[in-house]
Motif scaffolding. Structure first.
Motif, PDB file in Angstrom:
ATOM      1  N   ASP A 238       0.843  -1.192   0.000  1.00  0.00           N
ATOM      2  CA  ASP A 238       0.000   0.000   0.000  1.00  0.00           C
ATOM      3  C   ASP A 238       0.879   1.242   0.000  1.00  0.00           C
ATOM      4  OD1 ASP A 238      -2.754  -0.340  -0.225  1.00  0.00           O
ATOM      5  OD2 ASP A 238      -2.929  -1.087   1.820  1.00  0.00           O
ATOM      6  N   ARG A 239       0.726   2.067  -1.017  1.00  0.00           N
ATOM      7  CA  ARG A 239       1.470   3.316  -1.213  1.00  0.00           C
ATOM      8  C   ARG A 239       2.940   3.064  -1.541  1.00  0.00           C
ATOM      9  NH1 ARG A 239      -3.247   4.127  -0.524  1.00  0.00           N
ATOM     10  NH2 ARG A 239      -4.232   5.914   0.505  1.00  0.00           N
ATOM     11  N   LEU A 240       3.594   2.174  -0.824  1.00  0.00           N
ATOM     12  CA  LEU A 240       4.988   1.817  -1.031  1.00  0.00           C
ATOM     13  C   LEU A 240       5.122   0.303  -1.023  1.00  0.00           C
ATOM     14  CD1 LEU A 240       6.510   4.378   1.499  1.00  0.00           C
ATOM     15  CD2 LEU A 240       6.779   4.520  -0.995  1.00  0.00           C
ATOM     16  N   GLY A 283      -2.147   1.807   3.572  1.00  0.00           N
ATOM     17  CA  GLY A 283      -2.030   3.161   3.054  1.00  0.00           C
ATOM     18  C   GLY A 283      -3.116   4.048   3.632  1.00  0.00           C
ATOM     19  N   VAL A 284      -2.727   5.210   4.117  1.00  0.00           N
ATOM     20  CA  VAL A 284      -3.671   6.195   4.647  1.00  0.00           C
ATOM     21  C   VAL A 284      -3.259   7.560   4.104  1.00  0.00           C
ATOM     22  CG1 VAL A 284      -4.670   7.265   6.691  1.00  0.00           C
ATOM     23  CG2 VAL A 284      -3.999   4.858   6.764  1.00  0.00           C
ATOM     24  N   GLY A 285      -4.161   8.204   3.364  1.00  0.00           N
ATOM     25  CA  GLY A 285      -3.821   9.507   2.805  1.00  0.00           C
ATOM     26  C   GLY A 285      -2.600   9.409   1.913  1.00  0.00           C
ATOM     27  N   THR A 326      -8.244  20.512  14.229  1.00  0.00           N
ATOM     28  CA  THR A 326      -7.795  20.607  12.842  1.00  0.00           C
ATOM     29  C   THR A 326      -8.717  19.779  11.972  1.00  0.00           C
ATOM     30  OG1 THR A 326      -6.366  18.668  12.807  1.00  0.00           O
ATOM     31  CG2 THR A 326      -5.409  20.698  13.698  1.00  0.00           C
ATOM     32  N   GLY A 327      -8.614  19.986  10.683  1.00  0.00           N
ATOM     33  CA  GLY A 327      -9.369  19.163   9.748  1.00  0.00           C
ATOM     34  C   GLY A 327      -8.464  18.188   9.030  1.00  0.00           C
ATOM     35  N   ALA A 328      -7.213  18.037   9.524  1.00  0.00           N
ATOM     36  CA  ALA A 328      -6.235  17.187   8.862  1.00  0.00           C
ATOM     37  C   ALA A 328      -6.482  15.712   9.172  1.00  0.00           C
ATOM     38  CB  ALA A 328      -4.829  17.581   9.309  1.00  0.00           C
ATOM     39  N   PRO A 329      -6.017  14.813   8.295  1.00  0.00           N
ATOM     40  CA  PRO A 329      -6.192  13.376   8.535  1.00  0.00           C
ATOM     41  C   PRO A 329      -5.504  12.933   9.819  1.00  0.00           C
ATOM     42  CG  PRO A 329      -5.536  13.791   6.258  1.00  0.00           C
ATOM     43  CD  PRO A 329      -5.371  15.087   6.989  1.00  0.00           C
ATOM     44  N   ALA A 330      -6.100  11.944  10.479  1.00  0.00           N
ATOM     45  CA  ALA A 330      -5.538  11.400  11.704  1.00  0.00           C
ATOM     46  C   ALA A 330      -5.687   9.893  11.695  1.00  0.00           C
ATOM     47  CB  ALA A 330      -6.232  12.003  12.927  1.00  0.00           C
ATOM     48  N   VAL A 331      -4.892   9.208  12.515  1.00  0.00           N
ATOM     49  CA  VAL A 331      -4.974   7.765  12.672  1.00  0.00           C
ATOM     50  C   VAL A 331      -5.068   7.452  14.158  1.00  0.00           C
ATOM     51  CG1 VAL A 331      -3.711   7.299  10.550  1.00  0.00           C
ATOM     52  CG2 VAL A 331      -2.460   7.489  12.709  1.00  0.00           C
ATOM     53  N   THR A 332      -5.633   6.283  14.451  1.00  0.00           N
ATOM     54  CA  THR A 332      -5.744   5.844  15.841  1.00  0.00           C
ATOM     55  C   THR A 332      -4.812   4.664  16.052  1.00  0.00           C
ATOM     56  OG1 THR A 332      -8.060   6.533  15.876  1.00  0.00           O
ATOM     57  CG2 THR A 332      -7.306   5.126  17.669  1.00  0.00           C
ATOM     58  N   SER A 333      -3.875   4.825  16.976  1.00  0.00           N
ATOM     59  CA  SER A 333      -2.802   3.859  17.168  1.00  0.00           C
ATOM     60  C   SER A 333      -2.996   3.076  18.465  1.00  0.00           C
ATOM     61  CB  SER A 333      -1.458   4.593  17.209  1.00  0.00           C
ATOM     62  OG  SER A 333      -0.404   3.731  17.561  1.00  0.00           O
ATOM     63  N   PRO A 334      -2.910   1.734  18.431  1.00  0.00           N
ATOM     64  CA  PRO A 334      -3.001   0.941  19.660  1.00  0.00           C
ATOM     65  C   PRO A 334      -1.663   0.974  20.404  1.00  0.00           C
ATOM     66  CG  PRO A 334      -2.723  -0.518  17.779  1.00  0.00           C
ATOM     67  CD  PRO A 334      -2.778   0.884  17.226  1.00  0.00           C
TER      68      PRO A 334
END
Length: 384
Positions: A238-240, A283-285, A326-334
């Protein structure tokens, strides 16, 4: 009673007995299938403190993708079930007492499963993930060690002798690919970059990495990676394109296979095996999230360089910025003791949900409204 009457009575009884026997040994009698109303994912986000609300074991054919259509996918030896994310209660199931589940995956609103009724995995069936209504069926001839993976509009079935791609919503075979003469497949995966296959070839110490177009199967590029005798595995595409070679990650460009950068990894902990250690990528964003050996790395999809990294228990999920700053993308990390919302751009902590429950390492997480779904190779847990 006349002889003719006795004869017809006997024939009728025999036919009835045969019909009962055929029904009892048929797929219909051996199949248990239910459906459900479409799932409704509640609004909201995980609370500041969450705990395990339910857990469910998953079978040896544990899927990498477990959340689809607002449901949670679990498997067992003879089939699968889709659970309510909030309660863990079964919404619908499909099981066959006369067949063995080979593998399953979920993508584009459907769950696709492959079953074995002969010496091969020979039947493939798809269901609408939210309701359990059967979408399509087809015969296949896969090996018993077939592995399913999926990305948007592409279903990949792979084994050491080759790969095949199928349209997950239309069931038609798109293309097949076999290793070159004198080579064998040692890994494959599908993602936004396409389909990547790893090959070991007789007379060469190098690992051949080949990227194929996900829809046409046309070769995009081929690169030989010197492994110096170390075990090499594909982390994701994904992406790379990321290949773990011993204690380093080679980050390859999806455009031409050029080596963008290398990441040095810590050595394996006692008891871990490089051949089976969990490796996760998504891949995210404009970034690739790579989880390996207790750390999540956010890699820039253009340069391959690390934007940020933090210790984590598994692969993060794409999420929303619950702080509203913010309106920027975010991720939730365990992470240890909490599920942490971080900025995709720089890893800054934006919010967190603390948990008193121990979270096992090596899983993948998803967020469905106020519910966190965390899946490892043998168990799925819902926290709320």
């Amino acid at each position: 009673m006349k002889l003719r009457t006795w004869v017809w009575t006997a024939v009728t009884l025999v036919v009835a007995a045969v019909a009962v026997l055929l029904w009892r040994t048929s797929d219909v009698a051996a199949t248990s299938s239910t459906t459900a109303a479409a799932a409704a994912v509640p609004d909201g986000s995980p609370a500041a403190e969450i705990a395990a609300a339910w857990s469910a074991s998953t079978g040896p054919a544990s899927p990498r993708r477990v959340v689809e259509g607002g449901r949670v996918l679990v498997t067992d030896e003879h089939g699968l079930a889709l659970l309510d994310a909030g309660t863990g209660e079964e919404a619908w199931h499909y099981r066959r007492a006369n067949a063995t589940l080979c593998d399953a995956t979920a993508v584009n609103g459907v769950v696709v499963a492959v079953f074995r009724t002969t010496s091969r995995c020979n039947e493939m069936v798809a269901f609408t993930a939210s309701t359990g209504v059967r979408d399509w069926y087809r015969s296949v001839r896969f090996r018993t060690d077939v592995d399913l993976a999926s990305t948007d509009r592409i279903l990949l079935a792979s084994s050491p002798t080759g790969v095949v791609t199928i349209d997950p919503t239309g069931n038609n075979t798109r293309w097949r690919h076999a290793p070159a003469d004198g080579c064998r497949l040692v890994g494959s995966d599908v993602g936004s970059s396409g389909v990547v296959v790893l090959q070991r070839c007789t007379g060469s110490d190098a690992l051949r990495v080949e990227l194929l177009d996900g829809f046409s199967g046309d070769p995009v590029w081929t690169r030989d990676v010197d492994t110096a005798g170390a075990t090499a595995r594909l982390a994701g595409v994904d992406r790379l394109v990321d290949v773990v070679v011993g204690d380093r990650v080679q980050v390859l460009s999806p455009a031409d296979g050029a080596l963008l950068t290398e990441l040095e990894l810590p050595g394996l902990a006692d008891g871990q095996d490089v051949r089976t250690e969990p490796l996760h990528q998504a891949g995210v964003g404009d970034a690739a999230l790579l989880w390996v050996r207790g750390t999540v790395y956010a890699l820039d999809q253009t340069t391959g360089l690390v934007r940020w990294s933090v210790p984590a228990l598994g692969l993060p999920s794409a999420g929303s910025d619950r702080t509203g700053r913010t309106g920027a993308p975010a991720v939730t990390s365990p992470e240890d003791g909490a599920f942490v919302v971080r900025s995709l751009a720089d890893g800054t902590e934006l919010d967190r949900s603390s948990t008193p429950d121990a979270v096992p390492a090596g899983g993948r997480m998803s967020v469905l409204g106020p519910v966190v779904v965390y899946a490892t190779a043998d168990e799925v847990t819902g926290l709320s």
